[in-house]
Motif scaffolding. Structure first.
Motif, PDB file in Angstrom:
ATOM      1  N   LEU B  92       0.838  -1.200   0.000  1.00  0.00           N
ATOM      2  CA  LEU B  92       0.000   0.000   0.000  1.00  0.00           C
ATOM      3  C   LEU B  92       0.878   1.257   0.000  1.00  0.00           C
ATOM      4  CD1 LEU B  92      -3.002   0.367  -0.085  1.00  0.00           C
ATOM      5  CD2 LEU B  92      -3.060   0.521   2.388  1.00  0.00           C
ATOM      6  N   HIS B  96       1.126   4.319  -2.778  1.00  0.00           N
ATOM      7  CA  HIS B  96       1.044   5.756  -2.484  1.00  0.00           C
ATOM      8  C   HIS B  96       2.160   6.551  -3.148  1.00  0.00           C
ATOM      9  CE1 HIS B  96      -1.481   4.952   1.365  1.00  0.00           C
ATOM     10  NE2 HIS B  96      -2.200   4.963   0.277  1.00  0.00           N
ATOM     11  N   SER B 105      -7.193   5.184   1.260  1.00  0.00           N
ATOM     12  CA  SER B 105      -6.229   4.145   1.644  1.00  0.00           C
ATOM     13  C   SER B 105      -5.271   4.681   2.716  1.00  0.00           C
ATOM     14  CB  SER B 105      -5.455   3.663   0.421  1.00  0.00           C
ATOM     15  OG  SER B 105      -4.867   4.759  -0.241  1.00  0.00           O
TER      16      SER B 105
END
Lengths: 185, 185
Positions: B92, B96, B105
Protein backbone atom coordinates in the motif's frame (compact mmCIF):
# COMPACT_ATOMS: atom_id res chain seq x y z
CA UNK A 1 -14.19 33.54 -13.83
CA UNK A 2 -11.93 30.79 -12.49
CA UNK A 3 -12.54 31.80 -8.90
CA UNK A 4 -16.26 31.92 -9.51
CA UNK A 5 -16.31 28.46 -11.07
CA UNK A 6 -14.48 26.93 -8.13
CA UNK A 7 -16.73 28.70 -5.66
CA UNK A 8 -19.80 27.43 -7.48
CA UNK A 9 -18.49 23.88 -7.35
CA UNK A 10 -17.87 24.26 -3.66
CA UNK A 11 -21.18 25.77 -2.62
CA UNK A 12 -23.19 23.03 -4.35
CA UNK A 13 -21.90 20.34 -2.00
CA UNK A 14 -20.83 22.58 0.86
CA UNK A 15 -23.77 22.34 3.33
CA UNK A 16 -23.69 18.55 3.59
CA UNK A 17 -19.89 18.34 3.71
CA UNK A 18 -19.81 21.04 6.38
CA UNK A 19 -22.47 19.19 8.35
CA UNK A 20 -20.44 15.96 8.33
CA UNK A 21 -17.26 17.83 9.24
CA UNK A 22 -19.04 19.59 12.09
CA UNK A 23 -20.41 16.27 13.32
CA UNK A 24 -16.90 14.83 13.23
CA UNK A 25 -15.60 17.78 15.24
CA UNK A 26 -18.35 17.47 17.85
CA UNK A 27 -17.63 13.73 18.18
CA UNK A 28 -13.95 14.67 18.56
CA UNK A 29 -14.82 16.98 21.47
CA UNK A 30 -16.99 14.33 23.17
CA UNK A 31 -14.28 11.65 22.83
CA UNK A 32 -11.72 14.10 24.20
CA UNK A 33 -13.90 14.77 27.24
CA UNK A 34 -14.43 11.03 27.82
CA UNK A 35 -10.68 10.33 27.52
CA UNK A 36 -10.08 13.23 29.91
CA UNK A 37 -12.44 11.70 32.50
CA UNK A 38 -10.79 8.29 32.01
CA UNK A 39 -7.24 9.50 32.55
CA UNK A 40 -8.21 11.80 35.42
CA UNK A 41 -10.07 8.99 37.16
CA UNK A 42 -7.16 6.60 36.67
CA UNK A 43 -4.62 9.08 37.99
CA UNK A 44 -6.71 9.87 41.08
CA UNK A 45 -7.65 6.24 41.76
CA UNK A 46 -4.03 5.13 41.58
CA UNK A 47 -2.60 8.21 43.28
CA UNK A 48 -4.78 7.84 46.38
CA UNK A 49 -4.22 4.11 46.80
CA UNK A 50 -2.72 2.93 50.04
CA UNK A 51 -3.48 0.20 52.50
CA UNK A 52 -2.28 -0.33 56.03
CA UNK A 53 -2.69 -3.83 57.33
CA UNK A 54 -4.41 -4.14 60.72
CA UNK A 55 -1.45 -5.94 62.31
CA UNK A 56 2.15 -4.91 62.86
CA UNK A 57 5.31 -6.16 64.52
CA UNK A 58 7.53 -4.12 66.79
CA UNK A 59 9.55 -2.76 63.90
CA UNK A 60 7.43 -2.87 60.81
CA UNK A 61 3.95 -1.72 60.09
CA UNK A 62 2.70 -3.44 56.96
CA UNK A 63 1.66 -0.78 54.55
CA UNK A 64 1.29 -0.59 50.79
CA UNK A 65 1.21 2.61 48.79
CA UNK A 66 1.15 3.14 45.05
CA UNK A 67 4.57 4.79 45.08
CA UNK A 68 6.23 1.71 46.56
CA UNK A 69 6.45 0.58 42.95
CA UNK A 70 8.07 3.05 40.50
CA UNK A 71 5.89 1.71 37.69
CA UNK A 72 2.77 2.98 39.45
CA UNK A 73 4.37 6.40 39.89
CA UNK A 74 5.01 6.41 36.14
CA UNK A 75 1.39 5.41 35.58
CA UNK A 76 0.14 8.39 37.62
CA UNK A 77 2.55 10.78 35.86
CA UNK A 78 1.62 9.48 32.38
CA UNK A 79 -2.10 9.76 33.08
CA UNK A 80 -1.68 13.27 34.52
CA UNK A 81 0.35 14.46 31.53
CA UNK A 82 -2.20 13.08 29.05
CA UNK A 83 -5.01 14.58 31.13
CA UNK A 84 -3.41 18.05 31.04
CA UNK A 85 -2.77 17.67 27.30
CA UNK A 86 -6.44 16.79 26.73
CA UNK A 87 -7.56 19.85 28.69
CA UNK A 88 -5.26 22.03 26.58
CA UNK A 89 -6.50 20.46 23.33
CA UNK A 90 -10.19 21.11 24.06
CA UNK A 91 -10.13 24.79 22.92
CA UNK A 92 -8.61 23.69 19.60
CA UNK A 93 -11.28 21.02 19.30
CA UNK A 94 -13.96 23.70 19.82
CA UNK A 95 -12.31 25.89 17.16
CA UNK A 96 -12.62 22.93 14.75
CA UNK A 97 -16.39 22.80 15.32
CA UNK A 98 -16.64 26.42 14.15
CA UNK A 99 -13.91 26.41 11.50
CA UNK A 100 -14.59 23.05 9.89
CA UNK A 101 -11.97 23.55 7.18
CA UNK A 102 -8.96 23.93 9.48
CA UNK A 103 -6.12 21.70 8.29
CA UNK A 104 -2.79 22.39 9.91
CA UNK A 105 -4.22 22.64 13.42
CA UNK A 106 -5.71 19.17 12.89
CA UNK A 107 -2.32 17.95 11.71
CA UNK A 108 -0.71 19.23 14.91
CA UNK A 109 -3.43 17.52 16.95
CA UNK A 110 -2.85 14.20 15.18
CA UNK A 111 0.88 14.33 15.95
CA UNK A 112 0.42 15.10 19.64
CA UNK A 113 -2.50 12.66 19.92
CA UNK A 114 -0.22 9.91 18.59
CA UNK A 115 2.58 10.84 20.99
CA UNK A 116 0.15 10.97 23.93
CA UNK A 117 -1.37 7.66 22.85
CA UNK A 118 2.10 6.11 23.10
CA UNK A 119 2.74 7.70 26.53
CA UNK A 120 -0.64 6.63 27.91
CA UNK A 121 -0.28 3.07 26.57
CA UNK A 122 3.21 2.85 28.03
CA UNK A 123 1.97 3.85 31.48
CA UNK A 124 -1.13 1.66 31.39
CA UNK A 125 0.53 -1.50 30.13
CA UNK A 126 3.59 -1.19 32.38
CA UNK A 127 1.21 -0.89 35.34
CA UNK A 128 -0.85 -3.81 33.99
CA UNK A 129 2.29 -5.98 33.85
CA UNK A 130 3.03 -5.23 37.52
CA UNK A 131 -0.61 -5.69 38.57
CA UNK A 132 -0.58 -9.09 36.84
CA UNK A 133 2.57 -9.97 38.76
CA UNK A 134 1.01 -8.81 42.03
CA UNK A 135 -1.96 -11.09 41.40
CA UNK A 136 -0.21 -14.16 40.04
CA UNK A 137 3.40 -13.84 41.13
CA UNK A 138 6.05 -15.76 39.21
CA UNK A 139 7.40 -19.09 40.39
CA UNK A 140 10.47 -19.12 38.16
CA UNK A 141 11.68 -15.70 39.26
CA UNK A 142 10.64 -16.35 42.86
CA UNK A 143 8.36 -13.33 42.93
CA UNK A 144 5.39 -13.89 45.23
CA UNK A 145 1.85 -12.71 44.66
CA UNK A 146 1.41 -9.84 47.13
CA UNK A 147 -2.35 -9.63 46.56
CA UNK A 148 -3.02 -12.29 49.19
CA UNK A 149 -1.93 -9.83 51.88
CA UNK A 150 -2.86 -6.53 50.29
CA UNK A 151 -6.29 -7.36 49.01
CA UNK A 152 -8.02 -3.99 48.77
CA UNK A 153 -4.77 -2.40 47.52
CA UNK A 154 -4.79 -4.87 44.63
CA UNK A 155 -8.43 -4.33 43.80
CA UNK A 156 -7.87 -0.60 43.71
CA UNK A 157 -4.82 -0.71 41.43
CA UNK A 158 -6.54 -3.18 39.09
CA UNK A 159 -9.60 -0.95 38.86
CA UNK A 160 -7.57 2.16 38.16
CA UNK A 161 -6.31 0.57 34.92
CA UNK A 162 -9.80 0.56 33.37
CA UNK A 163 -10.01 4.33 32.84
CA UNK A 164 -6.60 4.33 31.22
CA UNK A 165 -7.37 1.52 28.77
CA UNK A 166 -10.71 3.13 27.87
CA UNK A 167 -8.84 6.38 27.18
CA UNK A 168 -6.42 4.49 24.89
CA UNK A 169 -9.34 3.38 22.70
CA UNK A 170 -10.67 6.98 22.66
CA UNK A 171 -7.26 8.27 21.58
CA UNK A 172 -7.09 5.80 18.65
CA UNK A 173 -10.56 6.95 17.57
CA UNK A 174 -9.51 10.60 17.97
CA UNK A 175 -6.57 10.10 15.60
CA UNK A 176 -8.85 8.38 13.10
CA UNK A 177 -11.47 11.16 13.35
CA UNK A 178 -8.92 13.92 12.73
CA UNK A 179 -7.53 11.98 9.77
CA UNK A 180 -11.07 11.46 8.47
CA UNK A 181 -11.75 15.20 8.66
CA UNK A 182 -8.50 15.85 6.76
CA UNK A 183 -9.32 13.26 4.09
CA UNK A 184 -12.69 14.90 3.41
CA UNK A 185 -11.18 18.20 2.26
CA UNK B 1 -15.59 25.56 -18.53
CA UNK B 2 -15.79 24.77 -14.86
CA UNK B 3 -13.78 21.56 -15.23
CA UNK B 4 -11.17 23.35 -17.29
CA UNK B 5 -10.79 26.13 -14.75
CA UNK B 6 -10.23 23.70 -11.90
CA UNK B 7 -7.76 21.72 -13.97
CA UNK B 8 -5.82 24.88 -14.81
CA UNK B 9 -5.67 25.83 -11.17
CA UNK B 10 -4.35 22.40 -10.34
CA UNK B 11 -1.70 22.07 -13.01
CA UNK B 12 -0.08 25.38 -12.11
CA UNK B 13 0.99 24.12 -8.70
CA UNK B 14 0.81 20.39 -9.43
CA UNK B 15 4.46 19.41 -10.13
CA UNK B 16 5.81 20.77 -6.86
CA UNK B 17 2.92 19.46 -4.77
CA UNK B 18 3.24 16.05 -6.40
CA UNK B 19 6.98 16.09 -5.71
CA UNK B 20 6.45 16.79 -2.01
CA UNK B 21 3.72 14.15 -1.78
CA UNK B 22 5.97 11.62 -3.51
CA UNK B 23 8.81 12.48 -1.13
CA UNK B 24 6.45 11.97 1.81
CA UNK B 25 5.41 8.59 0.45
CA UNK B 26 9.02 7.48 -0.07
CA UNK B 27 9.87 8.55 3.49
CA UNK B 28 6.81 6.58 4.63
CA UNK B 29 8.18 3.45 2.93
CA UNK B 30 11.65 3.92 4.46
CA UNK B 31 10.23 4.43 7.98
CA UNK B 32 8.04 1.36 7.52
CA UNK B 33 11.07 -0.74 6.56
CA UNK B 34 13.04 0.57 9.57
CA UNK B 35 10.15 -0.15 11.95
CA UNK B 36 9.89 -3.62 10.38
CA UNK B 37 13.56 -4.30 11.08
CA UNK B 38 13.17 -2.99 14.64
CA UNK B 39 10.18 -5.16 15.53
CA UNK B 40 11.60 -8.23 13.78
CA UNK B 41 14.92 -7.82 15.59
CA UNK B 42 13.18 -7.37 18.94
CA UNK B 43 10.95 -10.42 18.44
CA UNK B 44 13.89 -12.62 17.44
CA UNK B 45 16.20 -11.31 20.17
CA UNK B 46 13.59 -11.90 22.88
CA UNK B 47 12.28 -15.14 21.38
CA UNK B 48 15.67 -16.83 21.33
CA UNK B 49 16.71 -15.75 24.82
CA UNK B 50 17.51 -18.46 27.31
CA UNK B 51 20.27 -19.05 29.79
CA UNK B 52 21.25 -22.19 31.64
CA UNK B 53 23.42 -21.58 34.66
CA UNK B 54 26.58 -23.72 34.86
CA UNK B 55 25.60 -25.22 38.21
CA UNK B 56 22.64 -27.32 39.29
CA UNK B 57 21.36 -29.19 42.31
CA UNK B 58 20.04 -32.72 42.28
CA UNK B 59 16.52 -31.60 41.45
CA UNK B 60 16.67 -28.28 39.74
CA UNK B 61 18.73 -27.03 36.86
CA UNK B 62 18.77 -23.23 36.94
CA UNK B 63 17.50 -22.04 33.65
CA UNK B 64 15.87 -18.87 32.43
CA UNK B 65 13.86 -18.58 29.26
CA UNK B 66 11.85 -15.67 27.91
CA UNK B 67 8.58 -17.59 28.27
CA UNK B 68 9.05 -18.04 32.01
CA UNK B 69 7.45 -14.61 32.20
CA UNK B 70 4.10 -14.19 30.39
CA UNK B 71 4.90 -10.53 29.77
CA UNK B 72 7.84 -11.48 27.57
CA UNK B 73 5.65 -13.88 25.60
CA UNK B 74 3.24 -10.98 25.05
CA UNK B 75 6.21 -8.84 23.95
CA UNK B 76 7.21 -11.42 21.31
CA UNK B 77 3.61 -11.80 20.09
CA UNK B 78 3.03 -8.01 19.92
CA UNK B 79 6.26 -7.46 17.99
CA UNK B 80 5.46 -10.32 15.61
CA UNK B 81 1.95 -9.03 14.92
CA UNK B 82 3.21 -5.49 14.24
CA UNK B 83 5.99 -6.92 12.07
CA UNK B 84 3.49 -8.90 9.94
CA UNK B 85 1.25 -5.81 9.71
CA UNK B 86 4.18 -3.71 8.49
CA UNK B 87 5.01 -6.30 5.82
CA UNK B 88 1.38 -6.25 4.65
CA UNK B 89 1.28 -2.43 4.60
CA UNK B 90 4.36 -2.09 2.38
CA UNK B 91 2.50 -2.74 -0.93
CA UNK B 92 0.00 0.00 0.00
CA UNK B 93 2.90 2.32 0.83
CA UNK B 94 4.38 1.64 -2.63
CA UNK B 95 1.00 2.37 -4.24
CA UNK B 96 1.04 5.76 -2.48
CA UNK B 97 4.38 6.61 -4.12
CA UNK B 98 2.77 6.12 -7.54
CA UNK B 99 -0.75 7.42 -6.78
CA UNK B 100 0.15 10.44 -4.68
CA UNK B 101 -3.48 11.62 -4.41
CA UNK B 102 -4.85 8.49 -2.69
CA UNK B 103 -6.94 9.49 0.31
CA UNK B 104 -9.03 6.70 1.77
CA UNK B 105 -6.23 4.15 1.64
CA UNK B 106 -4.12 6.59 3.69
CA UNK B 107 -6.99 6.94 6.13
CA UNK B 108 -7.12 3.16 6.60
CA UNK B 109 -3.34 3.12 7.12
CA UNK B 110 -3.57 5.84 9.80
CA UNK B 111 -6.20 3.88 11.72
CA UNK B 112 -4.25 0.62 11.68
CA UNK B 113 -0.96 2.42 12.34
CA UNK B 114 -2.51 3.95 15.47
CA UNK B 115 -3.86 0.58 16.64
CA UNK B 116 -0.50 -1.09 15.99
CA UNK B 117 1.29 1.75 17.77
CA UNK B 118 -0.83 1.02 20.84
CA UNK B 119 -0.16 -2.74 20.63
CA UNK B 120 3.58 -2.28 20.16
CA UNK B 121 3.84 0.26 22.99
CA UNK B 122 1.84 -2.04 25.26
CA UNK B 123 4.21 -4.94 24.59
CA UNK B 124 7.38 -2.88 24.87
CA UNK B 125 6.51 -1.01 28.05
CA UNK B 126 5.08 -4.06 29.84
CA UNK B 127 8.35 -5.85 29.07
CA UNK B 128 10.31 -2.77 30.17
CA UNK B 129 8.48 -2.77 33.52
CA UNK B 130 9.45 -6.40 34.11
CA UNK B 131 13.04 -5.84 32.93
CA UNK B 132 13.29 -2.94 35.37
CA UNK B 133 12.04 -5.23 38.13
CA UNK B 134 14.51 -7.95 37.15
CA UNK B 135 17.34 -5.43 37.40
CA UNK B 136 16.33 -3.55 40.54
CA UNK B 137 13.85 -5.82 42.32
CA UNK B 138 11.45 -4.28 44.82
CA UNK B 139 12.09 -4.29 48.53
CA UNK B 140 8.53 -3.47 49.59
CA UNK B 141 6.94 -6.27 47.57
CA UNK B 142 9.79 -8.65 48.45
CA UNK B 143 10.64 -9.24 44.79
CA UNK B 144 14.33 -9.91 44.30
CA UNK B 145 16.47 -8.73 41.42
CA UNK B 146 17.10 -11.87 39.37
CA UNK B 147 19.72 -10.23 37.17
CA UNK B 148 22.48 -11.04 39.65
CA UNK B 149 22.13 -14.71 38.77
CA UNK B 150 20.95 -14.51 35.20
CA UNK B 151 23.33 -11.94 33.89
CA UNK B 152 23.46 -12.60 30.15
CA UNK B 153 19.71 -13.33 30.15
CA UNK B 154 19.10 -9.85 31.54
CA UNK B 155 21.44 -8.17 29.08
CA UNK B 156 19.66 -9.90 26.22
CA UNK B 157 16.13 -8.98 27.32
CA UNK B 158 17.18 -5.37 27.98
CA UNK B 159 18.75 -5.13 24.54
CA UNK B 160 15.73 -6.55 22.78
CA UNK B 161 13.65 -3.59 23.99
CA UNK B 162 15.67 -1.13 21.90
CA UNK B 163 14.30 -2.24 18.53
CA UNK B 164 10.77 -2.03 19.86
CA UNK B 165 11.12 1.48 21.24
CA UNK B 166 12.79 2.66 18.03
CA UNK B 167 9.84 1.20 16.10
CA UNK B 168 7.42 3.13 18.35
CA UNK B 169 9.03 6.42 17.32
CA UNK B 170 8.87 5.35 13.64
CA UNK B 171 5.15 4.55 14.02
CA UNK B 172 4.39 8.00 15.48
CA UNK B 173 6.24 9.58 12.55
CA UNK B 174 4.36 7.32 10.11
CA UNK B 175 1.00 8.52 11.46
CA UNK B 176 2.16 12.12 11.18
CA UNK B 177 3.43 11.61 7.61
CA UNK B 178 0.15 10.07 6.42
CA UNK B 179 -1.78 12.91 8.07
CA UNK B 180 0.58 15.44 6.45
CA UNK B 181 -0.07 13.89 3.03
CA UNK B 182 -3.84 14.09 3.66
CA UNK B 183 -3.62 17.72 4.84
CA UNK B 184 -1.86 18.72 1.63
CA UNK B 185 -4.76 17.75 -0.65
Amino acid sequence: MKGEAIEQGETSRAPMARGINRGTSILDLILRLLALIGTLGSAIAMGTTNETLPFFTQFIQFKAEYNDLPTFTFFVVANSVVCVYLVLSIPLSIVHIIKTRARYSRLILIFFDAAMLALLTAGASAAAAIVYLAHKGNVRANWFAICQQFNSFCERISGSLIGSFAAIIMMILLIFLSAFALARH
